[in-house]
Write a protein that holds these residues in place. Structure first.
Motif, PDB file in Angstrom:
ATOM      1  N   THR A  14      -4.004   3.111   2.181  1.00 47.93           N
ATOM      2  CA  THR A  14      -3.470   2.728   3.021  1.00 47.93           C
ATOM      3  C   THR A  14      -3.352   0.988   1.992  1.00 47.93           C
ATOM      4  N   PHE A  15      -4.138   1.138   0.730  1.00 44.48           N
ATOM      5  CA  PHE A  15      -4.231  -0.114   0.133  1.00 44.48           C
ATOM      6  C   PHE A  15      -3.434   0.057  -0.890  1.00 44.48           C
ATOM      7  N   THR A  16      -2.622   0.924  -1.266  1.00 41.48           N
ATOM      8  CA  THR A  16      -1.695   1.021  -2.423  1.00 41.48           C
ATOM      9  C   THR A  16      -1.104  -0.300  -2.338  1.00 41.48           C
TER      10      THR A  16
ATOM     11  N   LEU B  57     -17.001  -7.214   3.342  1.00 41.41           N
ATOM     12  CA  LEU B  57     -18.031  -7.781   4.893  1.00 41.41           C
ATOM     13  C   LEU B  57     -18.216  -7.681   5.680  1.00 41.41           C
ATOM     14  N   TRP B  58     -18.858  -7.873   6.660  1.00 44.24           N
ATOM     15  CA  TRP B  58     -18.288  -8.512   7.983  1.00 44.24           C
ATOM     16  C   TRP B  58     -18.296  -9.673   7.999  1.00 44.24           C
ATOM     17  N   ASP B  59     -17.852  -9.525   9.337  1.00 45.02           N
ATOM     18  CA  ASP B  59     -16.919 -11.368   9.602  1.00 45.02           C
ATOM     19  C   ASP B  59     -17.697 -11.133  11.271  1.00 45.02           C
TER      20      ASP B  59
ATOM     21  N   TYR C  16     -14.456  -6.386  10.010  1.00 47.13           N
ATOM     22  CA  TYR C  16     -14.383  -6.078   9.017  1.00 47.13           C
ATOM     23  C   TYR C  16     -13.134  -7.288   7.544  1.00 47.13           C
ATOM     24  N   ILE C  17     -13.606  -7.554   6.428  1.00 47.08           N
ATOM     25  CA  ILE C  17     -12.685  -8.766   5.942  1.00 47.08           C
ATOM     26  C   ILE C  17     -12.985  -7.539   4.007  1.00 47.08           C
TER      27      ILE C  17
ATOM     28  N   ARG D  59      -4.450 -14.356  -8.098  1.00 45.76           N
ATOM     29  CA  ARG D  59      -4.864 -14.090  -6.814  1.00 45.76           C
ATOM     30  C   ARG D  59      -5.525 -13.312  -5.944  1.00 45.76           C
ATOM     31  N   THR D  60      -6.541 -13.781  -4.912  1.00 45.36           N
ATOM     32  CA  THR D  60      -7.538 -13.011  -4.271  1.00 45.36           C
ATOM     33  C   THR D  60      -6.339 -12.543  -2.702  1.00 45.36           C
ATOM     34  N   VAL D  61      -6.013 -11.087  -2.592  1.00 47.83           N
ATOM     35  CA  VAL D  61      -5.885 -10.453  -1.079  1.00 47.83           C
ATOM     36  C   VAL D  61      -6.602  -9.784   0.113  1.00 47.83           C
ATOM     37  N   TYR D  62      -6.576 -10.097   0.734  1.00 49.89           N
ATOM     38  CA  TYR D  62      -7.300  -9.615   1.772  1.00 49.89           C
ATOM     39  C   TYR D  62      -7.085  -8.367   2.883  1.00 49.89           C
ATOM     40  N   PHE D  63      -7.015  -7.703   3.216  1.00 45.44           N
ATOM     41  CA  PHE D  63      -7.478  -6.734   4.527  1.00 45.44           C
ATOM     42  C   PHE D  63      -8.475  -7.399   5.667  1.00 45.44           C
ATOM     43  N   THR D  64      -8.126  -6.796   6.541  1.00 45.03           N
ATOM     44  CA  THR D  64      -8.540  -6.260   8.155  1.00 45.03           C
ATOM     45  C   THR D  64      -8.850  -5.230   8.714  1.00 45.03           C
ATOM     46  N   SER D  65      -9.632  -5.487   9.024  1.00 42.87           N
ATOM     47  CA  SER D  65      -9.866  -3.601  10.321  1.00 42.87           C
ATOM     48  C   SER D  65     -11.117  -4.209  11.389  1.00 42.87           C
ATOM     49  N   THR D  66     -11.242  -2.980  12.120  1.00 38.98           N
ATOM     50  CA  THR D  66     -12.103  -3.589  13.126  1.00 38.98           C
ATOM     51  C   THR D  66     -13.155  -1.603  13.051  1.00 38.98           C
ATOM     52  N   ASP D  67     -12.688  -0.865  12.122  1.00 39.60           N
ATOM     53  CA  ASP D  67     -13.525   0.099  11.738  1.00 39.60           C
ATOM     54  C   ASP D  67     -13.160   0.541  10.464  1.00 39.60           C
ATOM     55  N   LEU D  68     -12.874   0.557   9.186  1.00 42.47           N
ATOM     56  CA  LEU D  68     -13.006   0.459   8.383  1.00 42.47           C
ATOM     57  C   LEU D  68     -11.969   1.712   7.398  1.00 42.47           C
ATOM     58  N   THR D  69     -11.013   2.322   8.484  1.00 41.54           N
ATOM     59  CA  THR D  69     -10.447   3.351   8.779  1.00 41.54           C
ATOM     60  C   THR D  69      -9.280   2.661   8.393  1.00 41.54           C
ATOM     61  N   ASN D  70      -8.923   1.892   9.533  1.00 44.29           N
ATOM     62  CA  ASN D  70      -7.062   1.478   9.533  1.00 44.29           C
ATOM     63  C   ASN D  70      -7.860  -0.380   9.301  1.00 44.29           C
ATOM     64  N   TRP D  71      -6.456  -0.484   8.723  1.00 40.20           N
ATOM     65  CA  TRP D  71      -6.426  -1.979   7.381  1.00 40.20           C
ATOM     66  C   TRP D  71      -5.286  -2.187   7.675  1.00 40.20           C
ATOM     67  N   THR D  72      -5.052  -3.907   7.892  1.00 39.22           N
ATOM     68  CA  THR D  72      -3.672  -4.889   8.325  1.00 39.22           C
ATOM     69  C   THR D  72      -3.632  -5.838   6.869  1.00 39.22           C
TER      70      THR D  72
END
Length: 474
Positions: free
Chosen positions: A127-129, A145-147, A153-154, A171-184
């Motif tokens: 999911t990180f393509t 890291l955990w926010d 997670y960020i 640039r630095t970009v970012y994803f977020t997740s609550t379970d380290l599996t599904n990322w937005t």
């Protein structure tokens, strides 16, 4: 190397640090230089240490895939622990052959472990393509890291916009997740349009300040940081936004038991010379600092104003034995330069310390290593007092230039009492300076002599509390 860590037969690449109990875990890449950096594919190896003096080599931690797999090379990433005590490695799978096949060369991947030494690749659906609009071949170095504020997670990573690689679209970009599996995917985290690429981003908090570290890929090839009171920014630049100079790269940090260490490496030059080529020709790239080298740890601390300083880890400084206290020295000359050699047989691994007071409008002072008293040749850390700058140079610089020292400089200011506290470590070809919270690494590839020399120019320099100690033989 006797003190600094470099696996025998390899060059130390990017480090993904982690800490548990009283032990730091150094996940890192090992380059064989066959025939050059990135010549032979590599995975992640592991070494552990409690003091940055003694290391245990634990061998390969995450094996690379074969030449047909996405992780033909395992590029940088990070290690974290989830709330169930499971360890996660997020890393960059790089296949140098994929662009010719119309596939992204760099994709983020995932592995898990229960003991930090045995890792299993998850082979999850990727999911990180690289996202649309970003360069599919520069998408790397994830950090997780955990926010606490958002209870998620960020994951941040370095990239740049698609298109001309010479443009300053890093640039630095970012994803977020609550379970380290599904990322937005959330888009840009920091896009300053200052550098062509961001590498090895790092994000941490001390007190009320957040700190974002980026290794600038192509500008000055050093690490810079920004500060903010919120993860949403604004990210402000301190007056001195660096930690070291050109000869220290790709450092990530980790805090363990109240000590935050930055894990970077001092690059070597391809032909292991001081490299005097300052203009580009077809051979210039073979004479500059190149990827990978020797691991050197700095300790990071927070000043009262929130900015960050660097100092030597105390365990490293204490590893030198049989300290010799040297007599105070005053060097004075109204116009011109005066020198004095204070150590004649320094050896190949030692430390030197002094506190310097500048008087009478002192223009500059220096501490020279590998000094030859007869010829006057040495490698010098020179403080240019009026310019608030310290540089590393070979003296005398004739015929010009004796070495390529572009980027081997740092801003430095005197303490409130007007003094400069200097600590120097020399280990084989590496010279490391700590001065008033500033660090500067360099390489020395010739051996003109074996002394330590002091110098002052146009004024008076008072050197007090001087000491010298050697690293014990192993």
């Amino acid at each position: 190397m006797r003190l600094y860590y470099q696996p025998k037969g390899y060059w130390f690449g990017d480090c993904m640090p982690f800490g548990k109990g009283d032990t730091f875990y150094l996940f890192h890449q090992r380059d064989t230089r066959k025939p050059c950096p990135f010549g032979e594919p590599f995975g992640w190896d592991l070494a552990t240490t409690k003091d940055f003096v003694t290391y245990e080599d634990c061998g390969t931690a995450i094996l690379r895939g074969d030449d047909t797999k996405q992780d033909q090379f395992i590029f940088a990433g990070s290690v974290c622990e989830d709330r169930d005590g499971v360890y996660h490695a997020f890393y960059t799978g790089f296949n140098r052959d994929y662009p010719k096949q119309g596939k992204p060369s760099q994709v983020l991947m995932h592995a898990i472990s229960h003991d930090l030494k045995n890792w299993e690749k998850t082979n999850d659906a990727v999911t990180f393509t690289p996202q649309p609009g970003y360069d599919p071949d520069d998408w790397r170095d994830p950090f997780v890291l955990w926010d606490d504020e958002e209870n998620q997670y960020i994951l941040i990573l370095g990239t740049r916009l698609a298109g001309d690689k010479h443009r300053q679209t890093g640039r630095t970009v970012y994803f977020t997740s609550t379970d380290l599996t599904n990322w937005t995917f959330e888009g840009d985290f920091w896009a300053p349009d200052l550098f062509t690429m961001h590498e090895m981003p790092d994000l941490f908090k001390i007190g009320e300040w957040w700190y974002l570290i980026t290794t600038e890929y192509s500008h000055a090839s050093k690490q810079v940081y920004r500060m903010a009171k919120s993860l949403k920014g604004p990210w402000i630049a301190p007056e001195d936004d660096g930690f070291d100079g050109r000869a220290y790269y790709a450092g990530r940090t980790f805090e363990l038991n109240g000590q935050r260490i930055i894990f970077g490496w001092v690059p070597s030059r391809a032909n292991e010379t001081d490299s005097a080529h300052l203009t580009y020709d077809e051979n210039s790239d073979n004479e500059q600092f190149i990827w990978a080298g020797t691991f050197v740890a700095h300790e990071i601390y927070q000043r009262e104003d929130g900015t960050l300083g660097c100092r030597v880890p105390q365990t490293v400084w204490d590893a030198f034995k049989e300290k010799t206290v040297l007599a105070d020295e005053t060097l004075k000359r109204e116009s011109g330069r005066v020198t004095n050699q204070v150590v004649s047989n320094a050896g190949d691994c030692y430390r030197f310390e002094t506190t310097v007071t500048a008087k009478d409008g002192l223009r500059s002072f220096s501490v020279g290593l590998r000094d030859n008293e007869e010829t006057g040749v040495s490698y010098c850390f020179t403080v240019l007092c009026a310019q608030n700058r310290v540089i590393f140079e070979k003296v005398p610089n004739w015929p010009w230039p004796q070495m390529n020292n572009i980027g081997l400089e740092r801003p430095v200011h005197p303490n409130e009492d007007g003094t400069y506290h200097i600590q120097i470590i020399a280990d084989d070809t590496i010279a490391t300076l700590y001065i008033n919270g500033v660090a500067l690494n360099a390489r020395m590839y010739t051996q003109p002599g074996d002394g330590i020399v002091l110098a002052a120019e146009d004024g008076t320099a008072v050197f007090k509390d001087m000491s010298f100690a050697k690293f014990p033989l192993k």
